[in-house]
Design a protein around this motif. Structure first.
Motif, PDB file in Angstrom:
ATOM      1  N   MET A   1      34.993 -49.974  -1.706  1.00  0.00           N
ATOM      2  CA  MET A   1      35.299 -51.254  -1.038  1.00  0.00           C
ATOM      3  C   MET A   1      34.429 -51.394   0.209  1.00  0.00           C
ATOM      4  N   SER A   2      33.780 -52.546   0.325  1.00  0.00           N
ATOM      5  CA  SER A   2      32.935 -52.702   1.510  1.00  0.00           C
ATOM      6  C   SER A   2      33.786 -53.146   2.699  1.00  0.00           C
ATOM      7  N   ALA A   3      33.305 -52.770   3.873  1.00  0.00           N
ATOM      8  CA  ALA A   3      34.081 -53.028   5.082  1.00  0.00           C
ATOM      9  C   ALA A   3      33.990 -54.484   5.505  1.00  0.00           C
ATOM     10  N   MET A   4      35.040 -54.959   6.173  1.00  0.00           N
ATOM     11  CA  MET A   4      34.998 -56.299   6.739  1.00  0.00           C
ATOM     12  C   MET A   4      34.050 -56.288   7.944  1.00  0.00           C
ATOM     13  N   LEU A   5      34.241 -55.281   8.784  1.00  0.00           N
ATOM     14  CA  LEU A   5      33.383 -55.121   9.966  1.00  0.00           C
ATOM     15  C   LEU A   5      32.756 -53.741   9.898  1.00  0.00           C
ATOM     16  N   GLU A   6      31.463 -53.686  10.088  1.00  0.00           N
ATOM     17  CA  GLU A   6      30.791 -52.398  10.013  1.00  0.00           C
ATOM     18  C   GLU A   6      29.744 -52.268  11.108  1.00  0.00           C
ATOM     19  N   LEU A   7      29.914 -51.271  11.956  1.00  0.00           N
ATOM     20  CA  LEU A   7      28.914 -50.984  12.990  1.00  0.00           C
ATOM     21  C   LEU A   7      28.182 -49.724  12.573  1.00  0.00           C
ATOM     22  N   SER A   8      26.855 -49.763  12.589  1.00  0.00           N
ATOM     23  CA  SER A   8      26.113 -48.537  12.334  1.00  0.00           C
ATOM     24  C   SER A   8      25.105 -48.283  13.431  1.00  0.00           C
ATOM     25  N   ASP A   9      25.254 -47.107  14.007  1.00  0.00           N
ATOM     26  CA  ASP A   9      24.302 -46.612  15.017  1.00  0.00           C
ATOM     27  C   ASP A   9      23.991 -47.615  16.109  1.00  0.00           C
ATOM     28  N   VAL A  10      25.029 -48.233  16.621  1.00  0.00           N
ATOM     29  CA  VAL A  10      24.823 -49.254  17.651  1.00  0.00           C
ATOM     30  C   VAL A  10      24.550 -48.612  19.010  1.00  0.00           C
ATOM     31  N   GLU A  11      23.521 -49.104  19.652  1.00  0.00           N
ATOM     32  CA  GLU A  11      23.201 -48.638  20.997  1.00  0.00           C
ATOM     33  C   GLU A  11      23.173 -49.820  21.957  1.00  0.00           C
ATOM     34  N   VAL A  12      23.871 -49.654  23.069  1.00  0.00           N
ATOM     35  CA  VAL A  12      23.887 -50.688  24.116  1.00  0.00           C
ATOM     36  C   VAL A  12      23.614 -50.002  25.445  1.00  0.00           C
ATOM     37  N   ARG A  13      22.777 -50.633  26.250  1.00  0.00           N
ATOM     38  CA  ARG A  13      22.493 -50.094  27.585  1.00  0.00           C
ATOM     39  C   ARG A  13      22.762 -51.133  28.655  1.00  0.00           C
ATOM     40  N   TYR A  14      23.183 -50.632  29.797  1.00  0.00           N
ATOM     41  CA  TYR A  14      23.237 -51.465  30.998  1.00  0.00           C
ATOM     42  C   TYR A  14      22.168 -50.880  31.917  1.00  0.00           C
ATOM     43  N   GLY A  15      21.032 -51.501  31.967  1.00  0.00           N
ATOM     44  CA  GLY A  15      19.935 -50.908  32.733  1.00  0.00           C
ATOM     45  C   GLY A  15      19.602 -49.552  32.133  1.00  0.00           C
ATOM     46  N   ARG A  16      19.679 -48.518  32.957  1.00  0.00           N
ATOM     47  CA  ARG A  16      19.331 -47.178  32.452  1.00  0.00           C
ATOM     48  C   ARG A  16      20.523 -46.468  31.834  1.00  0.00           C
ATOM     49  N   LEU A  17      21.702 -47.025  32.065  1.00  0.00           N
ATOM     50  CA  LEU A  17      22.896 -46.362  31.546  1.00  0.00           C
ATOM     51  C   LEU A  17      23.093 -46.671  30.055  1.00  0.00           C
ATOM     52  N   VAL A  18      23.214 -45.621  29.264  1.00  0.00           N
ATOM     53  CA  VAL A  18      23.454 -45.823  27.832  1.00  0.00           C
ATOM     54  C   VAL A  18      24.969 -45.871  27.622  1.00  0.00           C
ATOM     55  N   ALA A  19      25.490 -47.045  27.325  1.00  0.00           N
ATOM     56  CA  ALA A  19      26.946 -47.212  27.198  1.00  0.00           C
ATOM     57  C   ALA A  19      27.421 -46.902  25.779  1.00  0.00           C
ATOM     58  N   LEU A  20      26.632 -47.277  24.783  1.00  0.00           N
ATOM     59  CA  LEU A  20      26.949 -46.915  23.388  1.00  0.00           C
ATOM     60  C   LEU A  20      25.744 -46.202  22.817  1.00  0.00           C
ATOM     61  N   ARG A  21      25.966 -45.004  22.305  1.00  0.00           N
ATOM     62  CA  ARG A  21      24.841 -44.254  21.729  1.00  0.00           C
ATOM     63  C   ARG A  21      25.132 -43.922  20.267  1.00  0.00           C
ATOM     64  N   GLY A  22      24.581 -44.718  19.395  1.00  0.00           N
ATOM     65  CA  GLY A  22      24.769 -44.473  17.963  1.00  0.00           C
ATOM     66  C   GLY A  22      26.205 -44.602  17.506  1.00  0.00           C
ATOM     67  N   GLU A  26      33.992 -48.596  11.007  1.00  0.00           N
ATOM     68  CA  GLU A  26      34.255 -49.720  10.114  1.00  0.00           C
ATOM     69  C   GLU A  26      35.725 -50.084  10.092  1.00  0.00           C
ATOM     70  N   VAL A  27      35.935 -51.360   9.821  1.00  0.00           N
ATOM     71  CA  VAL A  27      37.292 -51.894   9.758  1.00  0.00           C
ATOM     72  C   VAL A  27      37.412 -52.653   8.441  1.00  0.00           C
ATOM     73  N   HIS A  28      38.435 -52.320   7.672  1.00  0.00           N
ATOM     74  CA  HIS A  28      38.630 -52.999   6.390  1.00  0.00           C
ATOM     75  C   HIS A  28      39.636 -54.129   6.537  1.00  0.00           C
ATOM     76  N   LYS A  29      39.546 -55.062   5.617  1.00  0.00           N
ATOM     77  CA  LYS A  29      40.415 -56.229   5.659  1.00  0.00           C
ATOM     78  C   LYS A  29      41.892 -55.811   5.684  1.00  0.00           C
ATOM     79  N   GLY A  30      42.633 -56.395   6.600  1.00  0.00           N
ATOM     80  CA  GLY A  30      44.070 -56.136   6.677  1.00  0.00           C
ATOM     81  C   GLY A  30      44.443 -54.860   7.415  1.00  0.00           C
ATOM     82  N   GLU A  31      43.446 -54.124   7.880  1.00  0.00           N
ATOM     83  CA  GLU A  31      43.747 -52.881   8.600  1.00  0.00           C
ATOM     84  C   GLU A  31      44.063 -53.130  10.070  1.00  0.00           C
ATOM     85  N   VAL A  32      44.810 -52.186  10.650  1.00  0.00           N
ATOM     86  CA  VAL A  32      44.931 -52.103  12.099  1.00  0.00           C
ATOM     87  C   VAL A  32      44.202 -50.825  12.505  1.00  0.00           C
TER      88      VAL A  32
END
Ligand SMILES: Nc1ncnc2c1ncn2[C@@H]1O[C@H](COP(=O)(O)OP(=O)(O)OP(=O)(O)O)[C@@H](O)[C@H]1O
Ligand SMILES: [Mg+2]
Length: 253
Positions: A1-22, A26-32
């Motif tokens: 079953m494919s996921a409703m929401l799927e994040l893969s290897d997401v990286e986010v930075r605030y300036g030099r600070l790495v807030a999300l590293r990889g 995933e979240v499937h339909k109807g899940e909490v």
């Protein structure tokens, strides 16, 4: 079953600070699904990245298999995704009804908007009683409900709630979670919830991700993680659990 929401290897930075590293999850339909982690772990940043509020420098975020546009919050909201931000942020001088109408800004026509208002009032009878009060006069729990109600005005399929229990008394938190679960039950809503503590989510979540230092340390079903030991180890970054049992006594996880 494919996921409703799927994040893969997401990286986010605030300036030099790495807030999300990889970050991957995933979240499937109807899940909490609950994302738990300490202060500064990257929980809010993860939600902001999904909702299009911060740019990502790497990785992909898909909703129903489609890559979400980066930094296009309105467009993302139209795809059925809604965020209840941390700290509630209601408009204090506007009434409850006006706050909800602001949330429904994406709805073009008055009839749809009225139906959405009625639906929210049905889920939150307490808000209905305070309909014409300025939101600033509501209790913290009522403001949290208003904030969730506002997110429902766009008729989302996936709602992200950032730390719903922040600063609320335990009974009020339970009431908020009961409503969230009712929404899932009755409307098939899918939920991604951030929390700092695993205490309650072990009761309410289907699956749990533990995030620390911008990356997922552990994930599993609430059932499998029920005793809380593995969660504590991942949350605090312990190598083993037993030897450190005292350290976490009384801690929030
Ligand atoms: N707007 C910003 N500018 C710079 N740094 C930020 C910004 N927002 C968050 N950060 C930093 O990014 C990291 C992740 O923060 P984030 O708010 O996502 O964590 P969190 O898990 O939501 O924490 P909390 O439990 O305190 O809400 C932290 O180091 C934080 O200081
Ligand atoms: Mg946060």
């Amino acid at each position: 079953m494919s996921a409703m929401l799927e994040l893969s290897d997401v990286e986010v930075r605030y300036g030099r600070l790495v807030a999300l590293r990889g970050l991957s999850l995933e979240v499937h339909k109807g899940e909490v699904v609950c994302l738990i982690g300490p202060n500064g772990a990257g929980k809010s940043t993860a939600m902001a990245a999904i909702a299009g509020g911060v740019p990502r420098v790497a990785g992909s975020i898909r909703l129903n298999g489609q890559e979400l546009p980066a930094r296009k919050p309105e467009q993302i909201a139209r795809l059925g995704l809604s965020l209840v931000p941390e700290g509630r942020h209601v408009f204090g001088t506007l009434t409850v009804e006006e706050n909800l109408r602001v949330g429904g800004f994406l709805r073009g026509n008055a009839r749809e908007s009225a139906a959405a208002l009625e639906r929210v009032a049905g889920y939150f009878p307490r808000l209905k009683e305070r309909w014409t009060s300025p939101a600033g006069r509501l209790s913290g729990g009522e403001q949290q409900m208003l904030s969730i109600g506002r997110a429902l005005m766009t008729n989302p399929r996936l709602v992200m709630v950032d730390e719903p229990s922040l600063g609320l008394a335990p009974l009020i938190v339970d009431a908020v979670y009961e409503i969230l679960l009712e929404l899932r039950e009755r409307e098939g809503l899918t939920l991604l919830i951030n929390e700092q503590s695993s205490h309650r989510i072990l009761r309410f979540a289907d699956r749990i991700y533990v995030i620390r230092n911008g990356t997922i340390q552990l994930h599993g079903t609430a059932e499998a993680l029920r005793d809380g030991e593995a969660i504590k180890a991942a949350y605090f970054g312990f190598k083993g659990t037993g030897a450190n049992a005292n350290v976490v006594e009384g801690a929030k996880a």
